[in-house]
Design a protein around this motif. Structure first.
Motif, PDB file in Angstrom:
ATOM      1  N   GLU A 188      40.715  36.714  37.679  1.00  0.00           N
ATOM      2  CA  GLU A 188      42.152  37.215  37.679  1.00  0.00           C
ATOM      3  C   GLU A 188      42.712  37.057  38.999  1.00  0.00           C
ATOM      4  N   ASP A 189      42.038  37.142  40.007  1.00  0.00           N
ATOM      5  CA  ASP A 189      42.557  36.915  41.254  1.00  0.00           C
ATOM      6  C   ASP A 189      42.985  35.606  41.814  1.00  0.00           C
ATOM      7  N   VAL A 190      42.120  34.615  41.315  1.00  0.00           N
ATOM      8  CA  VAL A 190      42.511  33.208  41.547  1.00  0.00           C
ATOM      9  C   VAL A 190      43.545  33.050  40.672  1.00  0.00           C
ATOM     10  N   GLN A 191      43.890  33.541  39.497  1.00  0.00           N
ATOM     11  CA  GLN A 191      44.892  33.045  38.600  1.00  0.00           C
ATOM     12  C   GLN A 191      46.167  33.644  39.335  1.00  0.00           C
ATOM     13  N   ARG A 192      46.043  34.904  39.797  1.00  0.00           N
ATOM     14  CA  ARG A 192      47.316  35.441  40.379  1.00  0.00           C
ATOM     15  C   ARG A 192      47.626  34.590  41.624  1.00  0.00           C
ATOM     16  N   SER A 193      46.774  34.101  42.476  1.00  0.00           N
ATOM     17  CA  SER A 193      46.939  33.632  43.540  1.00  0.00           C
ATOM     18  C   SER A 193      47.686  31.901  43.497  1.00  0.00           C
TER      19      SER A 193
END
Ligand code: GSH
Length: 246
Positions: free
Chosen positions: A207-212
């Motif tokens: 999720e963090d990767v996608q948000r970034s």
């Protein structure tokens, strides 16, 4: 099983948490909401994420998917055993999907995060202000009267109703909203405890990767590299019938 959807969607996150709770393996096809080609429309007639593919079965709508997972798969039950509790759990799921979806997503996350990042346009500040001043406090007051002092809605075991509510608070946090622990102590404790549960933790790094990721930057880079003008490179509302994978 395959899930089509973005980790950042509260409805996708709800399904992923249920899959994790049941210990089921899956792969994800991470398409961005609002994008989707003809094949996506065939699988998801309302063009929404999540979609579950299980062999020859394609299902859309997070509630339909979670009900299927509970009936078809072994492992941790998603609903409580008592028939009246089951009915109340369905109410909380419906309340979360409809009302919390409206307030957290359309009133806050969409104008504050999605509009600038996906469409490259300013969100409706008056709507954000109204959400923060009126709509969110009203729903926090309702939840404060419903949620337990500790544990989960139906005892010490987490279930779908807890997941369905808590998932929206993660999008709320992305848009800068945290429930005030002095004003709504039960809500604050419930959200913290539920989002910290292992079933949410498994996919948080993704999720963090996608948000970034930066779709506008990616689009610019594609155009600069000479990519053809498609929905993905144009990124306009009119041209959204492409597939954007992040
Ligand atoms: N009731 C649906 C709602 C799903 C939904 O609204 N998903 C959003 C992303 S968070 C979406 O795909 N929106 C695309 C659109 O409305 O075109 C469910 O529970 O799955």
């Amino acid at each position: 099983m395959k899930i089509i959807g973005s980790y950042v969607s509260p409805y996708v996150r709800k399904v992923l948490a249920c899959l994790a709770l049941k210990g089921l393996a899956y792969e994800i096809d991470p398409i961005t909401a609002f994008y989707g080609n003809e094949e996506f429309e065939r699988l998801s007639p309302l063009r929404r994420i999540p979609v579950l593919i299980d062999g020859d079965l394609a299902l859309s709508d997070s509630s339909v998917i979670c009900a299927y997972l509970d009936e078809a798969m072994p492992g941790h039950p998603l609903f409580p055993a008592d028939v009246k509790d089951r009915a109340r759990a369905r109410w909380f799921e419906e309340y979360a999907d409809t009302r919390l979806g409206d307030v957290f997503i359309w009133g806050l996350f969409y104008p504050k995060i999605v509009q600038p990042i996906i469409w490259g346009e300013a969100g409706d500040q008056a709507r954000i202000d109204r959400t923060l001043a009126e709509d969110l406090p009203r729903e926090m007051n309702y939840l404060e009267g419903q949620l337990p002092e500790e544990g989960f809605l139906f005892g010490s075991e987490i279930g779908l109703a807890d997941i369905a509510i808590a998932t929206f608070f993660r999008n709320g946090a992305y848009a800068g909203f945290e429930p005030d622990a002095e004003r709504w102590p039960r809500v604050a404790a419930f959200v913290e405890g539920t989002l910290a549960h292992a079933c949410f933790a498994t996919f948080l790094p993704f999720e963090d990767v996608q948000r970034s990721t930066d779709p506008q930057g990616r689009r610019r880079a594609l155009l600069e590299a000479g990519a053809p003008l498609t929905a993905e490179t144009l990124g306009t509302r009119e041209a959204k019938k492409g597939v954007m994978r992040l």
